[in-house]
Design an enzyme around this catalytic site. Sequence first.
Site, PDB file in Angstrom:
ATOM      1  CG  ASP A 137      27.750  27.099  57.942  1.00 43.09           C
ATOM      2  OD1 ASP A 137      27.693  28.578  58.407  1.00 43.09           O
ATOM      3  OD2 ASP A 137      27.074  26.254  58.282  1.00 43.09           O
ATOM      4  CD  GLU A 185      24.635  27.853  60.588  1.00 37.49           C
ATOM      5  OE1 GLU A 185      24.123  28.508  61.394  1.00 37.49           O
ATOM      6  OE2 GLU A 185      25.642  28.621  60.501  1.00 37.49           O
ATOM      7  CB  SER A 243      26.500  30.607  62.226  1.00 30.16           C
ATOM      8  OG  SER A 243      25.440  29.855  63.170  1.00 30.16           O
TER       9      SER A 243
END
Length: 588
Positions: free
Chosen positions: A285, A281, A506
């Site tokens: 990101d 993640e 996300s």
Amino acid sequence: MHPLHFLAAVLPAVVHGAWVVKDSRSDVPSGWEHLPDEQVSSTHGIRFRFGLAQPGFAALEALLAQTSDPFHPSYGQHLSKQEVLDLSTPPNDTLAAVESWLAANDARSVKWSTAKDSVSAVLDVARAEEMLATRFGVYQHQNSGKRALRTLAYSLPEHIADHIKFVHPTTAFMDPTSRRRRSLVRRDTGPVPFNQSDFASCVNITDPPCVRQIFNIGNYTPQAVHKGGNRIGVAGYLDIWARPDSFKQYISDYIPESIGSNYTFDIVNITGPFNATIDDEGNIDTQLAIQVAYPIPMTFFTDQSIPPYIPDENQDGEQPGRNEPYLEFIDTIMAMDDPPTVITTSYGDDEQTVPRDYADAVCQGFAKLGARGISVLFSTGDSGLGSFDIEDCIANTGDNATTFLPDFPATCPYVTTVGMVDGVSVATMSASIGSGAGFSNYYSRPAYQNAVVSAYLSGPANARETAQQKSMYNASGRAYPDLVSIGGAPFFDYYYSVWDIGGGTSVSVPTASSIIALLNDWRIKHGKPTMGFLNPFLYGVGSAGMVDMTAGWVEGCEQPGFNATTGWDPATGLGLFDFGKLQKLALV
Ligand SMILES: *[C@@H]1O[C@H](CO)[C@@H](O)[C@H](O)[C@H]1NC(C)=O
Ligand SMILES: *[C@@H]1O[C@H](CO)[C@@H](O)[C@H](O)[C@H]1NC(C)=O
Ligand SMILES: *[C@@H]1O[C@H](CO)[C@@H](O)[C@H](O)[C@H]1NC(C)=O
Ligand SMILES: *[C@@H]1O[C@H](CO)[C@@H](O)[C@H](O)[C@H]1NC(C)=O
Ligand SMILES: *[C@@H]1O[C@H](CO)[C@@H](O)[C@H](O)[C@H]1NC(C)=O
Ligand SMILES: *[C@@H]1O[C@H](CO)[C@@H](O)[C@H](O)[C@H]1NC(C)=O
Ligand SMILES: *[C@@H]1O[C@H](CO)[C@@H](O)[C@H](O)[C@H]1NC(C)=O
Ligand SMILES: *[C@@H]1O[C@H](CO)[C@@H](O)[C@H](O)[C@H]1NC(C)=O
Ligand SMILES: *[C@@H]1O[C@H](CO)[C@@H](O)[C@H](O)[C@H]1NC(C)=O
């Protein structure tokens, strides 16, 4: 040997006399079970956070309403760090009362937040039970198997009850694994299985050149970096890490100007350094937040916030940060002299698992960041209206009512929430059925969205709503998302040195944040302050800079769901950013 006591009762000790019940739940929340046979050491230390009353918040909220309203003379006149701290600091009698109550109860390792709006301290279980007139028990989260020391109700002595808004963790049953929401993850060591012309035409996959086309960014590159005052913040919770080497590889591929530079993201370890091993993640990101924003500086904030409960070990409570990612994060930003100007966050919890008073403090914290001129963006989650399975859509209010499950902090009126659409061509995009959407049970509908949300609810797209669906959400609540970005179509990123395909909200939220960073650059170039809290702008003059999405729907809990339509709708919010148009509107 630690003395042990056996926790036979789930219910708190009987409370009478001069006590005030601060929070209570009628049942163990769905997804959790009480383990009544587990013994708890009475000297087990727990780090609690005590949130204090902040009578100054009303004044801060009123100032924020002015500084975020493009038609108010104070628009953009963001508050200074000291002004925000001063409005957040509780009155002296509150500070004195709390300080002496903690000292009288042998609180250890006491740490005040920057504004003194909360304080954390370690207390033994037995002492905490006396102070809060409760009993702690061991609860297990059924999906993850993780355990936590919690209670279903707690109280405070009357003399302190008005000074303290919440004690955490007590009745918080946040799901320790679901804050990270993403989907479509695939990874391989072989060559990238896409023809370069797929990238060039944005057919199968999205990359920075496609993002430039989709959001009408053209060739705009940041022009005011030398002036300072602009920075992207990427929040990484739950031990998530981001790899600078993967980041370097990504920018080398897509941003030729970056080759040979030493550009990378800064790291702030909120509760680290730690043994970071999970980084997917964090990688996606950081990489997607820079897509069109290079070379605006970026900071990645890491936070070790998985809440492990280790029975009969005393070290759990001694470490700050666990169990409470949001407030630690907000406090870290509040203390910065040059905070990020846009923050992207791809995590969330079901609203009903976050105790109301704790959620209030978090949401007020985001309002404080807005008042400093920071745009706070959250993803809406990838589970549609709560979950795809109706068995999971159960209210924690004691009656087991079937309900949609709104997501927090997405429901906080002071954040900008970002859902996702499917497709990579604006003309054929449609709502993504799993994009998080809904209505808050905690926060009423804010003025900035009142007109468009009521128009939707009484409009033709919602005309055939079933009685059951109507009963499953609170139409008077803050509605989300505010907007959508691309996320249903695969995105390319690097994981270590191999390719990775990611998707979901996300990826939609860092992409949207990259564009806000560009708008801030544009305003700074013109001698103007950063955008700050976005929603009054977006629902007002900024709505002319949004591409309305009118096709598709979102669903969940085995209900028909909400249709996209002309104007705002719960499937696609206000639509997609059109940077070219927003550039003009952002200078009014
Ligand atoms: C509160 O306490 C601070 C620090 O002791 C002091 O400077 C300030 O004057 C006090 N404020 C009031 C309103 O008494
Ligand atoms: C990639 O796509 C283009 C255009 O469709 C085609 O001409 C070319 O042969 C393809 N290359 C490969 C390696 O498949
Ligand atoms: C890319 O999209 C085209 C058209 O939709 C499709 O024919 C092709 O198989 C796709 N390629 C890959 C690698 O998915
Ligand atoms: C990167 O390079 C610039 C000048 O080229 C220098 O001022 C800066 O300190 C360098 N940063 C790092 C992290 O090495
Ligand atoms: C942050 O934590 C990481 C991982 O443990 C560590 O490598 C790094 O040195 C830390 N940085 C700072 C500034 O403490
Ligand atoms: C860090 O993580 C690695 C890999 O999971 C593990 O082998 C190692 O023992 C850990 N180190 C510490 C200090 O926890
Ligand atoms: C709600 O569900 C829980 C768990 O299945 C059960 O223990 C409880 O009795 C139910 N309550 C009502 C009012 O049906
Ligand atoms: C519905 O939302 C309002 C705030 O908009 C709140 O006051 C009310 O308690 C909510 N109702 C339920 C059943 O949660
Ligand atoms: C959404 O649109 C579909 C297709 O037109 C329709 O069948 C459905 O009833 C609509 N939903 C609502 C809630 O009106």
